[in-house]
Design a protein around this motif. Structure first.
Motif, PDB file in Angstrom:
ATOM      1  N   HIS A   1       1.956   1.361  -3.633  1.00 13.57           N
ATOM      2  CA  HIS A   1       0.833   1.527  -4.579  1.00 13.57           C
ATOM      3  C   HIS A   1      -0.357   2.087  -3.814  1.00 13.57           C
ATOM      4  CE1 HIS A   1       2.884  -0.882  -7.675  1.00 13.57           C
ATOM      5  NE2 HIS A   1       3.213  -1.726  -6.684  1.00 13.57           N
ATOM      6  N   PRO A   2      -0.527   3.411  -3.859  1.00 12.18           N
ATOM      7  CA  PRO A   2      -1.706   3.979  -3.185  1.00 12.18           C
ATOM      8  C   PRO A   2      -3.014   3.414  -3.719  1.00 12.18           C
ATOM      9  CG  PRO A   2      -0.113   5.688  -3.749  1.00 12.18           C
ATOM     10  CD  PRO A   2       0.341   4.459  -4.442  1.00 12.18           C
ATOM     11  N   THR A   3      -3.018   2.931  -4.954  1.00 11.68           N
ATOM     12  CA  THR A   3      -4.215   2.325  -5.540  1.00 11.68           C
ATOM     13  C   THR A   3      -3.843   0.983  -6.164  1.00 11.68           C
ATOM     14  OG1 THR A   3      -5.905   2.528  -7.267  1.00 11.68           O
ATOM     15  CG2 THR A   3      -3.808   3.652  -7.663  1.00 11.68           C
ATOM     16  N   ASN A   4      -4.809   0.087  -6.222  1.00 11.65           N
ATOM     17  CA  ASN A   4      -4.545  -1.241  -6.781  1.00 11.65           C
ATOM     18  C   ASN A   4      -4.354  -1.209  -8.291  1.00 11.65           C
ATOM     19  OD1 ASN A   4      -5.001  -1.977  -4.187  1.00 11.65           O
ATOM     20  ND2 ASN A   4      -6.637  -3.474  -4.607  1.00 11.65           N
ATOM     21  N   LEU A   5      -4.669  -0.106  -8.924  1.00 10.94           N
ATOM     22  CA  LEU A   5      -4.592  -0.054 -10.383  1.00 10.94           C
ATOM     23  C   LEU A   5      -3.176  -0.227 -10.887  1.00 10.94           C
ATOM     24  CD1 LEU A   5      -7.102   2.892 -11.068  1.00 10.94           C
ATOM     25  CD2 LEU A   5      -7.507   0.410 -11.265  1.00 10.94           C
ATOM     26  N   THR A   6      -2.196   0.145 -10.083  1.00 11.59           N
ATOM     27  CA  THR A   6      -0.804   0.062 -10.525  1.00 11.59           C
ATOM     28  C   THR A   6      -0.145  -1.254 -10.109  1.00 11.59           C
ATOM     29  OG1 THR A   6      -0.091   1.188  -8.503  1.00 11.59           O
ATOM     30  CG2 THR A   6      -0.547   2.560 -10.443  1.00 11.59           C
TER      31      THR A   6
ATOM     32  N   ARG B   1       0.821  -1.192   0.000  1.00 17.40           N
ATOM     33  CA  ARG B   1       0.000   0.000   0.000  1.00 17.40           C
ATOM     34  C   ARG B   1       0.865   1.256   0.000  1.00 17.40           C
ATOM     35  NH1 ARG B   1      -3.585   0.367  -2.445  1.00 17.40           N
ATOM     36  NH2 ARG B   1      -4.982  -1.094  -1.380  1.00 17.40           N
TER      37      ARG B   1
ATOM     38  N   LYS C   1      -1.929  -7.882  -6.573  1.00 16.58           N
ATOM     39  CA  LYS C   1      -3.350  -7.748  -6.229  1.00 16.58           C
ATOM     40  C   LYS C   1      -3.840  -8.965  -5.443  1.00 16.58           C
ATOM     41  CE  LYS C   1      -4.615  -4.871 -10.196  1.00 16.58           C
ATOM     42  NZ  LYS C   1      -5.433  -4.794 -11.447  1.00 16.58           N
TER      43      LYS C   1
ATOM     44  N   TYR D   1      -6.872  -0.087   2.867  1.00 19.76           N
ATOM     45  CA  TYR D   1      -7.690   0.178   1.688  1.00 19.76           C
ATOM     46  C   TYR D   1      -6.813   0.337   0.466  1.00 19.76           C
ATOM     47  CZ  TYR D   1     -11.346   0.956   5.093  1.00 19.76           C
ATOM     48  OH  TYR D   1     -12.245   0.811   6.113  1.00 19.76           O
TER      49      TYR D   1
END
Length: 277
Positions: A252-257, A249, A263, A277
């Motif tokens: 990668h602040p977001t799972n998109l990357t 986390r 994942k 999150y």
């Protein structure tokens, strides 16, 4: 011949007009029972009767006026004849009754036989259905056992492969501790010190399904991720998931990357860290 005597009445008239047809015997056969019933057991006066027989024109079998002795003999013989006739009628009636009873018994026996056959057929059908159900159950059980054996064989094969992989790894001669490398990881709050332990570069990465030598259980949430702590430094997978999840986390602040492998690990990490999150 007159038309009135052509039918059965003519035949009766001819018989009655024959010699002795209207004789004393015929009269006695016709009226004996009635006379005895009316006279009610009293003694017969044969002298008086023979006089009346003579006046009425009743004769014996040869056409003569009957004497007292002849009248008594005829009376006795007529009694025997009537008794024999009654016996024949009684025997015929008894035979007819027996025949009717036998026919009734035969019908009842046939009905009972049909009923018994129907009951036996029903019982046989029920036994056949029970046998079919038992056979179906046995077949299902046999198939289930075969499938269980097949699954057990697959599991034994997978276990053997895992043990072989573990044995192969154990055969690799470890590096000198001075050759161990330390990953360049950010120091984060909540990440345990195990994440920062040095690792032997000669050892292959841990793969999903490999056996954890500390617990004997297989690793479930993927293998080692390049650039992240190795599972070799952990005893429990949930501890590894927590550390790697925090590092993921942070990177990668977001799972998109994230990569698909990252994942997958992140999904497991969220079960250990609810606020991740």
């Amino acid at each position: 011949m007159a038309a009135t005597v052509i039918g059965i009445s003519g035949a009766i008239s001819a018989l009655e007009g024959a010699s002795g047809a209207m004789s004393l015997r015929v009269w006695m056969e016709t009226h004996r029972e009635e006379l005895l019933k009316v006279w009610d057991g009293r003694r017969l006066d044969w002298q008086a009767l023979c006089g009346w027989f003579r006046d009425a024109g009743l004769t014996n079998s040869i056409g003569e006026t009957p004497t007292v002795r002849c009248a008594k003999m005829t009376w006795y013989r007529v009694g025997k004849t009537l008794e024999a006739r009654r016996q024949r009628h009684a025997d015929a009636a008894a035979a007819a009754e027996r025949l009717a009873e036998e026919k009734k018994a035969a019908r009842e026996a046939a009905k009972a036989s049909r009923d018994a056959e129907a009951v036996e057929a029903g019982a046989l059908s029920q036994r056949m259905q029970e046998a079919d159900r038992a056979q179906s159950y046995a077949t299902a059980q046999r198939i289930e056992v075969q499938e269980a054996h097949a699954r057990a064989a697959v599991q034994r094969q997978e276990r053997a492969q895992q043990l072989a992989a573990s044995a192969q790894q154990s055969e690799i001669e470890p590096s000198d501790p001075s050759e161990f490398i330390t990953l360049d990881l950010p120091v984060l709050e909540g990440v345990s010190r195990r994440a920062y332990l040095p690792v032997d570069p000669k050892l292959p990465p841990v793969r999903k399904g490999d056996i954890n030598r500390a617990t004997g259980n297989a690793w479930q949430y993927g293998g080692d991720l390049p650039g992240y702590p190795s599972k070799r430094n952990y005893e429990y997978e949930k501890n590894w998931l927590r550390d790697v999840g925090l590092l993921l986390r942070h990177r990668h602040p977001t799972n998109l990357t994230m990569t698909p492998e990252e994942k997958f690990v992140m999904r497991g990490a969220k079960s250990c860290i609810p606020n991740l999150y």
